[in-house]
Design a protein around this motif. Structure first.
Motif: not given
Length: 158
Positions: A62-65, A117, A119, A136
């Motif tokens: 999982t990454k936040t963009h 944002e 996720s 998010l």
């Protein structure tokens, strides 16, 4: 315990999404984009899993963009695969587009200058990749954008 159960797989390709990051020396000039007072490099490959990696069943990354601009209307999450272990760019080389999620981010809450944002989670080690994105800081945070994709693995470990 079932001795024939698959517990992990070997990724035959590197998988990731296209991003825009800080422009660095050596990046192609044609990928340079001015965003506010910062130079950004488009077409960057954000790796979620690398070719040759052993991934267990249901392995999740999982990454936040973050969006580039305040008041941006959509965020495109473009999934790429590559035969390279550590691709740097989504253009050229062996990078291939696998699919895309387009998320409406026109309703960012809070400050007018807030950047959206999202996720993004990718699930590996199954018979396919599953990509999920969740807001998010805007919109309906319970809504999950999903994209299952066929996937090829190089080997099965039992």
């Amino acid at each position: 315990m079932n001795p024939r159960a698959i517990i992990s797989r070997i990724a035959r390709k590197t998988y990731g999404v296209e991003t825009c990051r800080a422009f660095e020396e050596g990046d192609p000039a044609e990928y340079c984009n001015q965003v506010g007072n910062m130079k950004k490099c488009e077409n960057r490959f954000s790796i979620y899993v690398q070719k040759g990696s052993q991934v267990t069943v249901n392995h999740c990354v999982t990454k936040t963009h973050v969006g580039l601009y305040p008041r941006q209307k959509v965020m495109r999450l473009v999934l790429y695969s590559s035969d390279d272990v550590s691709p740097r760019y989504t253009k050229g080389g062996s990078a291939e587009k696998e699919g895309e999620l387009v998320i409406d981010i026109s309703n960012v809450s809070g400050e007018t200058d807030a950047k959206p944002e999202v996720s993004v989670s990718m699930y590996f080690g199954r018979s396919n990749i599953e990509m999920k994105a969740v807001a998010l800081n805007f919109g309906d945070k319970s809504k999950v954008h999903e994209m299952p994709l066929p996937l090829t693995f190089g080997g099965v470990l039992e």
